[in-house]
Design an enzyme around this catalytic site. Sequence first.
Site, PDB file in Angstrom:
ATOM      1  N   GLU A 127       0.801  -1.226   0.000  1.00 48.17           N
ATOM      2  CA  GLU A 127       0.000   0.000   0.000  1.00 48.17           C
ATOM      3  C   GLU A 127       0.845   1.292   0.000  1.00 48.17           C
ATOM      4  OE1 GLU A 127      -1.899   0.030   3.785  1.00 48.17           O
ATOM      5  OE2 GLU A 127      -3.105   1.760   3.229  1.00 48.17           O
ATOM      6  N   ASP A 160      -0.102  -9.375   4.033  1.00 51.53           N
ATOM      7  CA  ASP A 160      -1.477  -9.070   4.481  1.00 51.53           C
ATOM      8  C   ASP A 160      -2.535  -9.359   3.414  1.00 51.53           C
ATOM      9  OD1 ASP A 160      -0.312  -8.148   6.759  1.00 51.53           O
ATOM     10  OD2 ASP A 160      -0.448  -6.033   6.239  1.00 51.53           O
ATOM     11  N   ARG A 199      -3.412 -18.764  27.363  1.00 54.48           N
ATOM     12  CA  ARG A 199      -2.082 -18.216  27.052  1.00 54.48           C
ATOM     13  C   ARG A 199      -2.057 -17.730  25.609  1.00 54.48           C
ATOM     14  NH1 ARG A 199       2.179 -20.607  29.942  1.00 54.48           N
ATOM     15  NH2 ARG A 199       1.491 -21.047  32.055  1.00 54.48           N
ATOM     16  N   GLN A 247       6.236 -14.668  10.752  1.00 56.15           N
ATOM     17  CA  GLN A 247       5.356 -14.804   9.574  1.00 56.15           C
ATOM     18  C   GLN A 247       5.935 -14.172   8.315  1.00 56.15           C
ATOM     19  OE1 GLN A 247       1.043 -13.673  11.045  1.00 56.15           O
ATOM     20  NE2 GLN A 247       2.636 -12.888  12.371  1.00 56.15           N
TER      21      GLN A 247
END
Length: 341
Positions: free
Chosen positions: A103, A127, A265, A273
């Site tokens: 972007e 993303d 947790r 990633q």
Amino acid sequence: MRIGVLTGGGDCPGLNAVIRAVVRKGVKEYGHEFVGFRDGWKGPLENYTMELNLETTRGILPRGGTILGSSRTNPFKIENGVERIKQNLADQGVDALIAIGGEDTLGVATKLDSLGVKVIGVPKTIDNDLNNTDYTFGFDTSVNIAVEAIDRLHTTAESHHRALIVEVMGRHAGWIALHSGIAGGAACILIPEVKFSVDKVCEWVESRFKSSYAPIIVIAEGAIPQDGDMITKDSELDAFGHVKLSGIGEWLARQIEAKTGKEARTSVLGHIQRGGTPSAFDRVLATRFGLQAITAASEGDWGKMVALHGTDIVRVPLASATEKLKTVPLERYKESEIFFG
Ligand code: F6P
């Protein structure tokens, strides 16, 4: 032609595959020369370059990151930024730029295109939130990394009868959470596009425990509770006005413990990633994007972005990539709800 190449914004697996394809076809088929601009828009701003040729791009296909380096430098936030870029391109004898980014990077490329710089855009981001392309490369790899983490968390969660929360990336778009949550069999998936009810999440957690399984909750870093706000790390903004996110997973764990009495947790996957070797899908997509980008440049088809439509690589107006964010449509999210609880 002499063509500059840069990679900007958050890195992702597959950037080197694009660079390799651009240079390989550019040299062998069209006889172009290349200049690598280092660290995103900082490269053309500061004349910070490296050699890009057949030798320097050998062996990089499976390597994560980017041999060019990256940054979130915004030339429109720097005094005389555009003039400096134009001057440096002229000094280097560079005719055109191939900008590989998301972007922010493609937003800058679009503005430079309207100011007379010859640019072709290549869409990247884990993303998957860029408009006008079905997928960006990097997304498939990061989903696979998240799924592997979820598979591992399932077994330890069951041993200890705990609720385990996996916080994945995604500021405003929940694609990574949605795909990894579906593939990993999550007890619920929480995305930025749909505000979540803590009580509903607790119901799903309890129902998963009843079936003698332990719940795994996948939450995007930008997910927002119905009665709260997005959780940020601090108040600092980057050059494109973004805050640093992280913390929603831990916040949710405390809520679940308080409301259900079960131990909860959180694992935050963070930059794991984004690192490491690209998946086969991303290597192929990135390679096809690179091949089409250099063909577009050779044909002088400036102001375009290469994109995936179905199984075809096409060219779309560069400006269309950043017209709006490609978020998860509500009906796509709703499809996954049948598996919650
Ligand atoms: O845009 C890609 C992305 O990985 C987002 O998912 C995440 O919010 C952001 O970058 C993190 O950026 P940085 O590595 O600069 O903190």
